[in-house]
Write an enzyme that holds these catalytic residues in place. Sequence first.
Site, PDB file in Angstrom:
ATOM      1  N   ARG A 102       0.850  -1.186   0.000  1.00  0.00           N
ATOM      2  CA  ARG A 102       0.000   0.000   0.000  1.00  0.00           C
ATOM      3  C   ARG A 102       0.889   1.241   0.000  1.00  0.00           C
ATOM      4  O   ARG A 102       1.716   1.416   0.897  1.00  0.00           O
ATOM      5  CB  ARG A 102      -0.908   0.000   1.239  1.00  0.00           C
ATOM      6  CG  ARG A 102      -1.752   1.248   1.308  1.00  0.00           C
ATOM      7  CD  ARG A 102      -2.712   1.306   2.496  1.00  0.00           C
ATOM      8  NE  ARG A 102      -3.285   2.654   2.494  1.00  0.00           N
ATOM      9  CZ  ARG A 102      -3.566   3.381   3.573  1.00  0.00           C
ATOM     10  NH1 ARG A 102      -3.385   2.879   4.765  1.00  0.00           N
ATOM     11  NH2 ARG A 102      -4.026   4.589   3.450  1.00  0.00           N
ATOM     12  N   HIS A 147      -3.375  10.945   0.451  1.00  0.00           N
ATOM     13  CA  HIS A 147      -2.838  10.717   1.793  1.00  0.00           C
ATOM     14  C   HIS A 147      -2.259  12.036   2.320  1.00  0.00           C
ATOM     15  O   HIS A 147      -1.060  12.158   2.581  1.00  0.00           O
ATOM     16  CB  HIS A 147      -1.791   9.603   1.791  1.00  0.00           C
ATOM     17  CG  HIS A 147      -1.611   8.947   3.129  1.00  0.00           C
ATOM     18  ND1 HIS A 147      -1.734   7.595   3.334  1.00  0.00           N
ATOM     19  CD2 HIS A 147      -1.318   9.479   4.347  1.00  0.00           C
ATOM     20  CE1 HIS A 147      -1.520   7.312   4.615  1.00  0.00           C
ATOM     21  NE2 HIS A 147      -1.258   8.440   5.253  1.00  0.00           N
ATOM     22  N   GLU A 192      -8.172   8.459   6.047  1.00  0.00           N
ATOM     23  CA  GLU A 192      -8.554   9.085   7.312  1.00  0.00           C
ATOM     24  C   GLU A 192      -9.218  10.456   7.186  1.00  0.00           C
ATOM     25  O   GLU A 192      -8.630  11.484   7.571  1.00  0.00           O
ATOM     26  CB  GLU A 192      -7.323   9.166   8.233  1.00  0.00           C
ATOM     27  CG  GLU A 192      -6.703   7.808   8.525  1.00  0.00           C
ATOM     28  CD  GLU A 192      -5.552   7.889   9.522  1.00  0.00           C
ATOM     29  OE1 GLU A 192      -5.156   9.000   9.895  1.00  0.00           O
ATOM     30  OE2 GLU A 192      -5.053   6.826   9.926  1.00  0.00           O
ATOM     31  N   ASN A 316      -8.019   1.866   9.716  1.00  0.00           N
ATOM     32  CA  ASN A 316      -6.709   2.070  10.343  1.00  0.00           C
ATOM     33  C   ASN A 316      -6.938   2.040  11.847  1.00  0.00           C
ATOM     34  O   ASN A 316      -7.797   2.757  12.354  1.00  0.00           O
ATOM     35  CB  ASN A 316      -6.106   3.427   9.974  1.00  0.00           C
ATOM     36  CG  ASN A 316      -5.735   3.519   8.499  1.00  0.00           C
ATOM     37  OD1 ASN A 316      -5.785   2.532   7.784  1.00  0.00           O
ATOM     38  ND2 ASN A 316      -5.356   4.706   8.062  1.00  0.00           N
ATOM     39  N   TYR A 318      -5.004   1.814  15.781  1.00  0.00           N
ATOM     40  CA  TYR A 318      -3.771   1.837  16.571  1.00  0.00           C
ATOM     41  C   TYR A 318      -3.988   1.540  18.042  1.00  0.00           C
ATOM     42  O   TYR A 318      -3.229   0.812  18.650  1.00  0.00           O
ATOM     43  CB  TYR A 318      -3.063   3.192  16.414  1.00  0.00           C
ATOM     44  CG  TYR A 318      -2.484   3.347  15.031  1.00  0.00           C
ATOM     45  CD1 TYR A 318      -1.247   2.808  14.715  1.00  0.00           C
ATOM     46  CD2 TYR A 318      -3.205   3.973  14.020  1.00  0.00           C
ATOM     47  CE1 TYR A 318      -0.727   2.896  13.438  1.00  0.00           C
ATOM     48  CE2 TYR A 318      -2.686   4.067  12.733  1.00  0.00           C
ATOM     49  CZ  TYR A 318      -1.447   3.526  12.453  1.00  0.00           C
ATOM     50  OH  TYR A 318      -0.934   3.600  11.180  1.00  0.00           O
ATOM     51  N   GLU A 386      -4.161  -0.178   8.086  1.00  0.00           N
ATOM     52  CA  GLU A 386      -3.003   0.211   8.909  1.00  0.00           C
ATOM     53  C   GLU A 386      -3.181  -0.373  10.295  1.00  0.00           C
ATOM     54  O   GLU A 386      -4.271  -0.335  10.844  1.00  0.00           O
ATOM     55  CB  GLU A 386      -2.882   1.740   9.061  1.00  0.00           C
ATOM     56  CG  GLU A 386      -2.433   2.468   7.828  1.00  0.00           C
ATOM     57  CD  GLU A 386      -2.299   3.977   8.040  1.00  0.00           C
ATOM     58  OE1 GLU A 386      -2.136   4.430   9.191  1.00  0.00           O
ATOM     59  OE2 GLU A 386      -2.369   4.703   7.036  1.00  0.00           O
TER      60      GLU A 386
END
Length: 502
Positions: A102, A147, A192, A316, A318, A386
């Site tokens: 990616r 991005h 995002e 994504n 985290y 991600e």
Amino acid sequence: MFGSLYLLLFVLLVELLWWSIAIQLNPSRFPRDFLFGTATSAYQIEGAWNVSGKGESIWDHLTHNYPSMIIDQSNGDVACKSYYKMDEDLEILKDLGVDFYRFSISWTRLLPTGYSTYINEDGLQYYNRLLNLLKRNNIKAMVTIYHWDLPQVLQEHGGWTNSSIIDVYVDYARVLFELFGDRVHTWITFNEPYQICREGYGSDRKAPALNNSGISDYICGYNLLRAHAKAFHLYNNTYRRVQKAKIGITVQAPWAEPATSREGDVQAANRLMQFRMVYASNLRSALEGYNSSRLPQFTSKEIEYIKGTSDFFGLNHYTSVMGAELPFVIPAALGTSFAYDLNLTYFYNTSWPSDTDWLKVVPWGLEKLLLFIKEEYDNPDIYITENGYADRETLNDYARLTYHRDYLNATLNAMAQGASVKVYTAWTLMDNFEWMAGYTERFGLVHIDYESENRTRTYKRSAYFMKHVFKRRRITGFGSRSGKLKTGVSCLIVTLLFSLWI
Ligand SMILES: *[C@@H]1O[C@H](CO)[C@@H](O)[C@H](O)[C@H]1NC(C)=O
Ligand SMILES: *[C@@H]1O[C@H](CO)[C@@H](O)[C@H](O)[C@H]1NC(C)=O
Ligand SMILES: *[C@@H]1O[C@H](CO)[C@@H](O)[C@H](O)[C@H]1NC(C)=O
Ligand SMILES: *[C@@H]1O[C@H](CO)[C@@H](O)[C@H](O)[C@H]1NC(C)=O
Ligand SMILES: *[C@@H]1O[C@H](CO)[C@@H](O)[C@H](O)[C@H]1NC(C)=O
Ligand SMILES: *[C@@H]1O[C@H](CO)[C@@H](O)[C@H](O)[C@H]1NC(C)=O
Ligand SMILES: *[C@@H]1O[C@H](CO)[C@@H](O)[C@H](O)[C@H]1NC(C)=O
Ligand SMILES: *[C@@H]1O[C@H](CO)[C@@H](O)[C@H](O)[C@H]1NC(C)=O
Ligand SMILES: *[C@@H]1O[C@H](CO)[C@@H](O)[C@H](O)[C@H]1NC(C)=O
């Protein structure tokens, strides 16, 4: 003699059956069609910010004009020099054995003026070569169209707060579909939206740092979602039949765990998950003396137009937070802010380990989030685009290795409960420019020596671990879980010996 042969065949058959069931039940193995990869983005790795006719992006602009906004006053001018090191990076991707890579296209490297009227030959060649090399090496391309590195000239017209950007973005997307679409496996329209709008327009935590909370962030979201839908329809109607790629959008979401089982906290955590603020911001807009809601209202036609415009749920992820209701009502006199609209507080549980002040290790948070998405959005295909860990380590990154191991385990747990996860992407291939954190936070599987002229790349322990996962399609070192398989093998050997003996 024949008797023992039949017995052997019978035992083998039973073994085969038992074994295939065991493998299916053994959740530590990923399905055959599951895709593994790593991710990067253009501004964070390419460098060469002003080479061969590249135009200025909002990140070039911010880092050059307001260097103090970056923790170490650094920028992406040189970064990992990936613009010059395509072959080296490709060797690493090949060696790691990824199914896909990616990466993002730098809008201003391809279209330096921001508009599709002029295509920069060097940018075209760079991405053509990358896509060709990936194809030749059987690595699928997952391409992020946007991005974060908006052309600065478009920002000077208001960026995502000016609805005229929608068609400019769609023109850019059309150029990508035309030029590169024959070699792209998956398109991601935006990386995002929340961070782009909330942090870039509603605060000063990302470029363009407009810092206009509760107004510009909402307008940004309104325009961005319409731009996304328009790019999707363009692809779906014009390119899909021939090019056959998937196309969707990727959001970043934490898991929000209610701080207590009290109704207010449960609602607060849920509100944080949903960003369901229509009611709250309407109410506050009125209290604050606005004549209409600050939150732009989609028309029913727009809602129809946007509905279903993602082939997958791009995620994504985290970390997790604890969500709680506020113990007081925020006075309208305090003014306008996204945070006041959100009307809650969140914090990290001190028992969650971490090497940074925000990225806490909470694997069960991902499991809960994946199941939440399954329930809430009608069991979509989920692409984890991600997932990764930040530290300040060099090569012995046990914390990252453990993070990936446990989050992969959480992914398998959610899959065993029906979540339709199809893709896992490790963020990130190599250490790189981490936005406002500059080079102080490292996320890479591969270490970058920023002191060296060559930006020397060296595998961390986590890279070896992930290489193993990519190859075996399972998480190794899980005693109890791989136990099933080991038992199967031992049984097979014993029965084989036994049937040979008789
Ligand atoms: C490009 O930027 C670098 C700083 O990163 C500067 O030293 C160099 O002179 C610039 N080159 C051109 C052609 O503007
Ligand atoms: C919005 O963009 C259009 C086209 O670029 C431009 O003419 C207009 O001035 C912009 N509006 C604002 C408020 O900047
Ligand atoms: C953004 O706004 C906040 C609060 O209003 C303020 O403290 C901060 O200094 C502003 N940042 C910039 C870059 O102007
Ligand atoms: C914010 O939440 C509190 C409860 O914590 C509630 O009393 C209040 O009405 C909410 N405010 C708005 C504007 O929704
Ligand atoms: C709300 O509308 C009234 C009457 O139309 C107008 O006088 C007032 O300025 C408006 N307030 C705002 C904040 O736009
Ligand atoms: C995409 O195109 C197909 C075939 O034309 C159509 O059936 C489908 O409804 C389109 N998807 C969306 C979300 O419009
Ligand atoms: C933090 O986590 C621990 C262990 O999971 C839990 O017992 C505790 O209640 C949590 N703390 C808060 C404030 O929720
Ligand atoms: C993987 O998840 C299962 C189920 O929650 C748990 O029992 C096991 O301990 C986990 N393995 C590791 C290594 O965390
Ligand atoms: C830098 O990389 C180039 C090409 O990969 C190589 O020829 C050169 O020896 C390297 N220089 C150093 C100092 O490692």
